[in-house]
Motif scaffolding. Structure first.
Motif, PDB file in Angstrom:
ATOM      1  N   LYS A   1      -2.871  11.692 -33.437  1.00 36.33           N
ATOM      2  CA  LYS A   1      -2.063  11.644 -32.219  1.00 36.33           C
ATOM      3  C   LYS A   1      -2.188  12.963 -31.474  1.00 36.33           C
ATOM      4  N   GLN A   2      -2.442  12.858 -30.175  1.00 36.56           N
ATOM      5  CA  GLN A   2      -2.607  14.057 -29.368  1.00 36.56           C
ATOM      6  C   GLN A   2      -2.281  13.741 -27.910  1.00 36.56           C
ATOM      7  N   LYS A   3      -1.916  14.787 -27.178  1.00 35.14           N
ATOM      8  CA  LYS A   3      -1.570  14.599 -25.765  1.00 35.14           C
ATOM      9  C   LYS A   3      -2.809  14.793 -24.896  1.00 35.14           C
ATOM     10  N   SER A   4      -3.773  13.920 -25.109  1.00 36.86           N
ATOM     11  CA  SER A   4      -5.012  13.996 -24.345  1.00 36.86           C
ATOM     12  C   SER A   4      -5.216  12.759 -23.489  1.00 36.86           C
ATOM     13  N   GLY A   5      -4.116  12.040 -23.223  1.00 34.64           N
ATOM     14  CA  GLY A   5      -4.179  10.875 -22.350  1.00 34.64           C
ATOM     15  C   GLY A   5      -3.554  11.185 -21.006  1.00 34.64           C
ATOM     16  N   VAL A   6      -4.034  10.531 -19.975  1.00 35.71           N
ATOM     17  CA  VAL A   6      -3.467  10.646 -18.635  1.00 35.71           C
ATOM     18  C   VAL A   6      -3.167   9.238 -18.138  1.00 35.71           C
ATOM     19  N   HIS A   7      -1.921   8.997 -17.797  1.00 35.91           N
ATOM     20  CA  HIS A   7      -1.539   7.692 -17.256  1.00 35.91           C
ATOM     21  C   HIS A   7      -1.434   7.789 -15.742  1.00 35.91           C
ATOM     22  N   ILE A   8      -2.322   7.076 -15.053  1.00 35.35           N
ATOM     23  CA  ILE A   8      -2.294   7.003 -13.597  1.00 35.35           C
ATOM     24  C   ILE A   8      -1.392   5.832 -13.224  1.00 35.35           C
ATOM     25  N   LYS A   9      -0.336   6.113 -12.510  1.00 39.25           N
ATOM     26  CA  LYS A   9       0.698   5.098 -12.276  1.00 39.25           C
ATOM     27  C   LYS A   9       0.199   3.917 -11.441  1.00 39.25           C
ATOM     28  N   LYS A  10      -0.524   4.202 -10.383  1.00 42.02           N
ATOM     29  CA  LYS A  10      -1.138   3.163  -9.558  1.00 42.02           C
ATOM     30  C   LYS A  10      -2.325   3.818  -8.865  1.00 42.02           C
ATOM     31  N   CYS A  11      -3.522   3.481  -9.316  1.00 46.26           N
ATOM     32  CA  CYS A  11      -4.707   4.203  -8.849  1.00 46.26           C
ATOM     33  C   CYS A  11      -4.912   4.053  -7.349  1.00 46.26           C
ATOM     34  N   ARG A  12      -4.942   5.164  -6.665  1.00 50.16           N
ATOM     35  CA  ARG A  12      -5.096   5.163  -5.213  1.00 50.16           C
ATOM     36  C   ARG A  12      -6.452   4.597  -4.807  1.00 50.16           C
TER      37      ARG A  12
ATOM     38  N   LYS B   1       0.829  -1.201   0.000  1.00 44.33           N
ATOM     39  CA  LYS B   1       0.000   0.000   0.000  1.00 44.33           C
ATOM     40  C   LYS B   1       0.863   1.250   0.000  1.00 44.33           C
ATOM     41  N   THR B   2       0.651   2.094  -0.965  1.00 44.66           N
ATOM     42  CA  THR B   2       1.419   3.330  -1.093  1.00 44.66           C
ATOM     43  C   THR B   2       1.123   4.269   0.078  1.00 44.66           C
ATOM     44  N   LYS B   3       2.158   4.901   0.601  1.00 44.82           N
ATOM     45  CA  LYS B   3       1.990   5.832   1.710  1.00 44.82           C
ATOM     46  C   LYS B   3       1.805   7.253   1.178  1.00 44.82           C
ATOM     47  N   TYR B   4       0.790   7.925   1.697  1.00 47.50           N
ATOM     48  CA  TYR B   4       0.499   9.310   1.329  1.00 47.50           C
ATOM     49  C   TYR B   4       0.432  10.172   2.577  1.00 47.50           C
ATOM     50  N   LYS B   5       0.722  11.437   2.404  1.00 43.63           N
ATOM     51  CA  LYS B   5       0.513  12.417   3.464  1.00 43.63           C
ATOM     52  C   LYS B   5      -0.342  13.531   2.875  1.00 43.63           C
ATOM     53  N   ASP B   6      -1.607  13.521   3.235  1.00 40.98           N
ATOM     54  CA  ASP B   6      -2.551  14.457   2.646  1.00 40.98           C
ATOM     55  C   ASP B   6      -2.563  15.786   3.385  1.00 40.98           C
ATOM     56  N   GLY B   7      -2.631  16.858   2.613  1.00 44.83           N
ATOM     57  CA  GLY B   7      -2.698  18.195   3.172  1.00 44.83           C
ATOM     58  C   GLY B   7      -4.116  18.713   3.210  1.00 44.83           C
ATOM     59  N   LEU B   8      -4.251  19.994   3.474  1.00 47.18           N
ATOM     60  CA  LEU B   8      -5.568  20.623   3.598  1.00 47.18           C
ATOM     61  C   LEU B   8      -6.377  20.478   2.315  1.00 47.18           C
ATOM     62  N   PHE B   9      -5.739  20.733   1.168  1.00 47.52           N
ATOM     63  CA  PHE B   9      -6.421  20.659  -0.124  1.00 47.52           C
ATOM     64  C   PHE B   9      -7.044  19.279  -0.317  1.00 47.52           C
ATOM     65  N   GLU B  10      -6.262  18.227  -0.064  1.00 45.88           N
ATOM     66  CA  GLU B  10      -6.739  16.865  -0.267  1.00 45.88           C
ATOM     67  C   GLU B  10      -7.868  16.529   0.707  1.00 45.88           C
ATOM     68  N   LYS B  11      -7.700  16.888   1.978  1.00 47.74           N
ATOM     69  CA  LYS B  11      -8.693  16.534   2.990  1.00 47.74           C
ATOM     70  C   LYS B  11     -10.025  17.216   2.744  1.00 47.74           C
ATOM     71  N   VAL B  12      -9.978  18.442   2.257  1.00 47.54           N
ATOM     72  CA  VAL B  12     -11.221  19.158   1.966  1.00 47.54           C
ATOM     73  C   VAL B  12     -12.005  18.441   0.870  1.00 47.54           C
ATOM     74  N   PHE B  13     -11.316  18.035  -0.191  1.00 48.75           N
ATOM     75  CA  PHE B  13     -12.009  17.339  -1.270  1.00 48.75           C
ATOM     76  C   PHE B  13     -12.523  15.969  -0.827  1.00 48.75           C
ATOM     77  N   MET B  14     -11.737  15.257  -0.024  1.00 52.54           N
ATOM     78  CA  MET B  14     -12.208  13.969   0.504  1.00 52.54           C
ATOM     79  C   MET B  14     -13.481  14.167   1.324  1.00 52.54           C
ATOM     80  N   ALA B  15     -13.473  15.192   2.173  1.00 49.50           N
ATOM     81  CA  ALA B  15     -14.626  15.453   3.028  1.00 49.50           C
ATOM     82  C   ALA B  15     -15.852  15.853   2.211  1.00 49.50           C
ATOM     83  N   LEU B  16     -15.651  16.702   1.211  1.00 53.45           N
ATOM     84  CA  LEU B  16     -16.782  17.137   0.390  1.00 53.45           C
ATOM     85  C   LEU B  16     -17.449  15.958  -0.306  1.00 53.45           C
TER      86      LEU B  16
END
Length: 267
Positions: free
Chosen positions: A173-184, A51-66
């Motif tokens: 061909k266009q840069k409209s892709g997003v690669h999520i390395k390991k989805c949280r 399990k990847t370790k994260y340290k969430d800040g105010l920005f992250e916690k607000v969105f999680m709570a919402l």
């Protein structure tokens, strides 16, 4: 109950290449900076099985709570006699956010789960937002690339580190892709059905049908990575490889190892 108001951001004035990532911090030049949160020594997500370790800040916690508070309305109604904890805005963490999502799944069909997410997403937006989005971002190559660039800094709290990649959409061909390395979200839930019903399908449908900008999400259940392709119309559910995915038998608390397809993916 606390209420947060978000003012409209004029995104059309923000240059695409002004978004960058350096020293584990996501920047949007001249506007803001947000911590990416990952605290692994390597700076990358942990290997599969850890399990990847994260340290969430105010920005992250607000969105999680919402998001969690919006979903709790549906979670409480699906569990007779169960009352949600009266948590403060900053008392939520990622585990509690995922737990609320899991409770929303209980007692609901695949379609009902997806409808809940749609209602939650709509409730997070000001009135008329989808129509305004369609005006600002018609389904063009530029709009697809711009939204891909915005996804990296704005949604790291939800899915973890990601990067813009080049993809091919309708032969272009266009840069409209997003690669999520390991989805949280997938990593923490450990549930295929939760990934597909509470994230992949409703997010695809929301962008494609509400915002008018096609989006296809392609999760890789072998390594928990995921590719988001803006501008690409998603396939019907029955033709999507994700619809035939079995459970994570060893890590999902509601897995059915004897089933060839995750039960939560069945109608």
């Amino acid at each position: 109950m606390e209420v947060l108001n978000f003012q409209t951001i004029r995104l059309q004035s923000l240059p695409l290449k002004s978004i960058r990532r350096q020293n584990n911090t996501c920047y949007v030049r001249g506007h803001f900076s947000v911590r990416c949160g990952i605290v692994e020594p390597s700076g990358e997500p942990a290997p599969l099985g850890q399990k990847t370790k994260y340290k969430d800040g105010l920005f992250e916690k607000v969105f999680m709570a919402l998001f969690a508070r919006k979903m709790e309305i549906f979670a409480s109604s699906s569990e007779t006699g169960t009352k949600s904890k009266n948590l403060g805005l900053l008392d939520y963490n990622y585990d509690s956010f995922v737990d609320v999502s899991r409770k929303v799944m209980q007692g609901r069909s695949r379609a009902q789960q997806q409808q809940v997410v749609r209602e939650v997403l709509l409730s997070m937006l000001p009135p008329g937002a989808p129509a305004q989005f369609r005006k600002l971002f018609p389904p063009t190559k530029w709009a697809a690339e711009f939204n891909a660039a915005l996804t990296v800094p704005f949604f790291h709290w939800l899915v973890g580190p990601s990067e813009v990649i080049e993809v091919e959409v309708n032969g272009v061909k266009q840069k409209s892709g997003v690669h999520i390395k390991k989805c949280r979200y997938l990593e923490n839930s450990g549930c295929v059905g939760q990934c597909v019903n509470m994230c992949k399908i409703p997010t695809q449908d929301f962008f494609t049908n509400e915002f008018g900008l096609p989006l296809t999400m392609i999760p890789n259940f072998e390594d928990m990575s995921c590719d988001m392709v803006y501008g690409q119309i998603p396939p019907p559910f029955e033709e999507d490889p994700a619809s035939k995915q079995p459970c994570y038998a060893s890590i999902c608390s509601v897995a059915n190892p004897s089933s060839s397809v995750c039960p939560k993916l069945q109608a």
